[in-house]
Every structure is written in structure tokens, then in C-alpha cells.
Design a protein around this motif. Structure first.
Motif, PDB file in Angstrom:
ATOM      1  N   VAL A 129      44.375  27.666   4.368  1.00  0.00           N
ATOM      2  CA  VAL A 129      44.756  27.081   3.079  1.00  0.00           C
ATOM      3  C   VAL A 129      44.500  25.571   3.085  1.00  0.00           C
ATOM      4  N   CYS A 130      44.866  24.908   4.178  1.00  0.00           N
ATOM      5  CA  CYS A 130      44.651  23.461   4.263  1.00  0.00           C
ATOM      6  C   CYS A 130      43.167  23.124   4.209  1.00  0.00           C
ATOM      7  N   GLU A 131      42.356  23.921   4.902  1.00  0.00           N
ATOM      8  CA  GLU A 131      40.912  23.669   4.897  1.00  0.00           C
ATOM      9  C   GLU A 131      40.320  23.901   3.515  1.00  0.00           C
ATOM     10  N   GLN A 132      40.795  24.929   2.828  1.00  0.00           N
ATOM     11  CA  GLN A 132      40.246  25.252   1.516  1.00  0.00           C
ATOM     12  C   GLN A 132      40.633  24.237   0.453  1.00  0.00           C
ATOM     13  N   THR A 133      41.863  23.720   0.532  1.00  0.00           N
ATOM     14  CA  THR A 133      42.366  22.837  -0.526  1.00  0.00           C
ATOM     15  C   THR A 133      42.230  21.352  -0.208  1.00  0.00           C
ATOM     16  N   GLY A 134      42.083  21.017   1.072  1.00  0.00           N
ATOM     17  CA  GLY A 134      42.000  19.610   1.452  1.00  0.00           C
ATOM     18  C   GLY A 134      43.346  18.948   1.646  1.00  0.00           C
ATOM     19  N   PHE A 135      44.441  19.686   1.517  1.00  0.00           N
ATOM     20  CA  PHE A 135      45.778  19.137   1.741  1.00  0.00           C
ATOM     21  C   PHE A 135      46.153  19.266   3.214  1.00  0.00           C
ATOM     22  N   GLU A 136      46.851  18.254   3.730  1.00  0.00           N
ATOM     23  CA  GLU A 136      47.275  18.293   5.129  1.00  0.00           C
ATOM     24  C   GLU A 136      48.601  19.021   5.309  1.00  0.00           C
ATOM     25  N   ARG A 137      49.422  19.060   4.258  1.00  0.00           N
ATOM     26  CA  ARG A 137      50.720  19.731   4.349  1.00  0.00           C
ATOM     27  C   ARG A 137      50.905  20.606   3.108  1.00  0.00           C
TER      28      ARG A 137
ATOM     29  N   LEU B   9      56.301  26.799  16.964  1.00  0.00           N
ATOM     30  CA  LEU B   9      54.850  26.690  17.158  1.00  0.00           C
ATOM     31  C   LEU B   9      54.275  25.393  16.594  1.00  0.00           C
ATOM     32  N   GLY B  10      55.136  24.439  16.291  1.00  0.00           N
ATOM     33  CA  GLY B  10      54.656  23.150  15.797  1.00  0.00           C
ATOM     34  C   GLY B  10      54.220  23.146  14.356  1.00  0.00           C
ATOM     35  N   GLY B  11      54.636  24.145  13.584  1.00  0.00           N
ATOM     36  CA  GLY B  11      54.212  24.233  12.192  1.00  0.00           C
ATOM     37  C   GLY B  11      54.805  23.184  11.285  1.00  0.00           C
ATOM     38  N   ASP B  12      55.778  22.406  11.767  1.00  0.00           N
ATOM     39  CA  ASP B  12      56.351  21.345  10.928  1.00  0.00           C
ATOM     40  C   ASP B  12      55.330  20.262  10.622  1.00  0.00           C
ATOM     41  N   GLU B  13      54.237  20.209  11.377  1.00  0.00           N
ATOM     42  CA  GLU B  13      53.170  19.262  11.067  1.00  0.00           C
ATOM     43  C   GLU B  13      52.425  19.656   9.795  1.00  0.00           C
ATOM     44  N   ARG B  14      52.480  20.931   9.451  1.00  0.00           N
ATOM     45  CA  ARG B  14      51.758  21.432   8.285  1.00  0.00           C
ATOM     46  C   ARG B  14      52.662  21.773   7.104  1.00  0.00           C
ATOM     47  N   VAL B  15      53.912  22.129   7.363  1.00  0.00           N
ATOM     48  CA  VAL B  15      54.798  22.622   6.312  1.00  0.00           C
ATOM     49  C   VAL B  15      55.764  21.532   5.886  1.00  0.00           C
ATOM     50  N   HIS B  16      55.654  21.108   4.644  1.00  0.00           N
ATOM     51  CA  HIS B  16      56.545  20.101   4.092  1.00  0.00           C
ATOM     52  C   HIS B  16      57.914  20.706   3.805  1.00  0.00           C
ATOM     53  N   THR B  17      57.926  21.809   3.056  1.00  0.00           N
ATOM     54  CA  THR B  17      59.170  22.464   2.669  1.00  0.00           C
ATOM     55  C   THR B  17      59.042  23.961   2.918  1.00  0.00           C
TER      56      THR B  17
END
Length: 309
Positions: free
Chosen positions: A153-161, A181-189
Motif C-alpha cells: 500500500v505504501c509503495e502504491q500510494t507514496g505514503f510512508e505511514r 514486528l516494528g509496524g509502528d514505523e508504518r502505522v499512524h493509527t
């Protein structure tokens, strides 16, 4: 954050969980019987039954398609309804931030039909919904699958989070991804709907590995209770005092000293009904619109996500 001594994707053996305590189970049963006399609970049960029928009807449709809402980011405003136009004018980043929906056990993305429509009508232009096998898997494996989906999703949309909304088991999978798994780097909410954050006695109904993981005191529950210092993700947990799938119901509230979380109690709502309730759609839309990058509120009068449950 993942355990530094355990490689990404490694399977953690499941220690035996404590046997259910009879007094706790009896209290939960008595509480459920008392709730049957509540008119709101009876009305909620009727809605739950109707929604179950609708979900069974739309279930095959959830197996096809891309899982993305039509439309995409809008750069012209004159064709949009007032609500969507107002959101784009007020906060184009909030409107475009991707939202990924994660379903629960024995389900698929069709359970989010109403929620997806509500989000897109309110101006969110990048709404995705993933499918995964929730029967022939476990929480940790599904979390790895979610990690891949988030990256796509991040690659397709260009958003980092992005934002993630998980129903039932989907919320538990997303929480494991974010905190282990360190997903807090990608998930804002991360928004969870009827998720057994502290387990559910209903998981004793079947002797499956996945069900064992959702039992109170299981190895997975103990792992999720470990420290998560510095977690960047904000949490919003909806739970219902009439949720028959979560026993006791308050186990769907999120209480962890290291997580910035707010739990919202609903009255009379059934488990399958949670993703279709108007107040849930409205509450999620408000939270995802009004929060800035560090989780504080953008506008006055908006309830912040604080550590309370």
C-alpha cells in the motif's frame, strides 16, 4: 518492536495456557443472562441477526476484486459532495492517507462494506481491504502477511505511514504487527473493533492453534503484554458490552502502559454489527481526520486519544 533474539517470521512455540477458572466463567455467564433483560441488548441482537444474514449474502463478493475503493485521490473539487470537498480543503493529507481494513476469523473484506462506504463518503480517497486465510494460519503468520500488504500500500500510494482498522482477529493481527514486528514505523493509527486484546473464553470452543492463541493467558497474550516502549502508533479500541464473541466483553478494551490508547464502550452492539454502526464510522472518521502527526488534536473540541479505557 520485534524481539531482538527472535528473527522476523520465526514461529514462537505456544506454552500451555492456564485452564479456565470456573468462578470467572460463571460470572461472565451470569452477566450475559442479566443482559438479556436489557431492551437495547435485545434490539442489538435483532440487528446482529439481520447483519449476519446480509454478511452471508455478500461474503462471496468479498473474494473477488482488488479490495480498493473506487475513486482514488481527487484533484478537482466541483464534482464532489460537500462533505468530501470540505475534507479535502481542510486537510488534503488526511483525506489521502491510506486506510487498510483487516477482517476477522471466518470472514473476508465484505464485512467492511458499510464502513468502506462511510469512509469514502466522508472524503477518504485511499481505502484498501485485504483478504487472508484466517483459519489455516495463526496470528504471527497473519501479521507477516499484513506487513507485506502494508508495504504494498505504501509503495502504491507514496505514503510512508497509513491507518489500519481491524475487526475482531484482524485487530489482534494488526496489534502484533505494530508492537512485535516494528509496524509502528508504518502505522499512524490502529483502530480495533471487538478485538480480544486480553483474550476471550469463547476461544475454548474449538481446539485450533489460532483459537488457543486467543485464550486468556496464552503465550500470545503474554507476548503482547510485554513492554513496547517508544511505540509511535496511536490506538483506538471499540468494544461492546453485548459482544457474545468476547468473554468477558471488557477484554476488547486496550489497556497497556506503553501504548497511547483510548477505548470506547458501546452498548447493545453485537460482534458483527460493530463495523456497520453509524457512531463507529463517525468516530473513526473524526479520529483519522483530527489527529496530527504526533497524535494530538488539530482542532479545538476534539477528544484526544489518551491513555484511558
Amino acid at each position: 518492536m520485534s524481539d531482538p533474539q527472535q528473527p522476523r517470521g520465526a514461529s514462537t512455540p505456544e506454552p500451555s495456557e492456564p485452564a479456565p477458572r470456573a468462578p470467572q466463567a460463571c460470572r461472565a455467564l451470569l452477566g450475559g443472562l442479566r443482559a438479556l433483560a436489557d431492551p437495547a441488548v435485545l434490539a442489538g441482537a435483532a440487528v446482529e441477526t439481520a447483519w449476519l444474514g446480509a454478511h452471508l449474502t455478500t461474503w462471496p463478493l468479498g473474494l473477488v476484486g482488488s479490495g480498493r475503493s473506487a475513486g482514488g485521490p481527487a484533484y478537482r473539487l466541483e464534482h464532489l459532495p460537500p462533505v468530501q470537498r470540505g475534507m479535502l480543503v481542510a486537510d488534503v493529507e488526511a483525506a489521502g492517507t491510506p486506510i487498510l481494513l483487516v477482517h476477522g476469523i471466518v470472514s473476508n473484506r465484505s464485512v467492511f462494506t458499510v464502513l468502506r462506504r462511510g469512509l469514502t463518503r466522508r472524503g477518504f480517497s485511499n481505502v484498501f481491504a485485504m483478504n487472508y486465510s484466517s483459519v489455516a494460519t495463526d496470528v504471527r503468520t497473519a501479521a507477516l502477511r499484513l506487513a507485506d500488504e502494508v508495504e504494498a500500500v505504501c509503495e502504491q500510494t507514496g505514503f510512508e505511514r497509513i491507518h489500519v482498522i481491524g475487526h475482531s482477529l484482524g485487530g489482534l493481527v494488526a496489534r502484533y504487527y505494530v508492537t512485535r514486528l516494528g509496524g509502528d514505523e508504518r502505522v499512524h493509527t490502529l483502530v480495533t473493533l471487538g478485538t480480544p486484546h486480553e483474550g476471550t473464553w469463547a476461544a475454548y470452543a474449538l481446539p485450533m492453534r489460532l483459537m488457543r492463541q486467543m485464550r486468556p493467558g496464552s503465550g500470545l497474550m503474554r507476548e503482547l503484554a510485554r513492554p513496547v516502549r517508544g511505540c509511535r502508533t496511536r490506538f483506538l479500541a471499540y468494544w461492546s458490552d453485548s459482544d457474545a464473541a468476547i468473554v468477558p466483553q471488557r477484554s476488547a478494551a486496550l489497556r497497556h502502559p506503553d501504548l497511547s490508547a483510548r477505548s470506547v464502550r458501546l452498548h447493545g452492539a453485537g460482534h458483527l454489527t460493530l463495523p456497520m454502526l453509524g457512531e463507529v464510522v463517525h468516530g473513526i472518521s473524526g479520529a483519522l481526520t483530527q489527529l496530527d502527526a504526533d497524535g494530538s488534536t488539530v482542532r479545538q473540541g476534539v477528544v484526544p486519544l489518551s491513555r484511558r479505557g
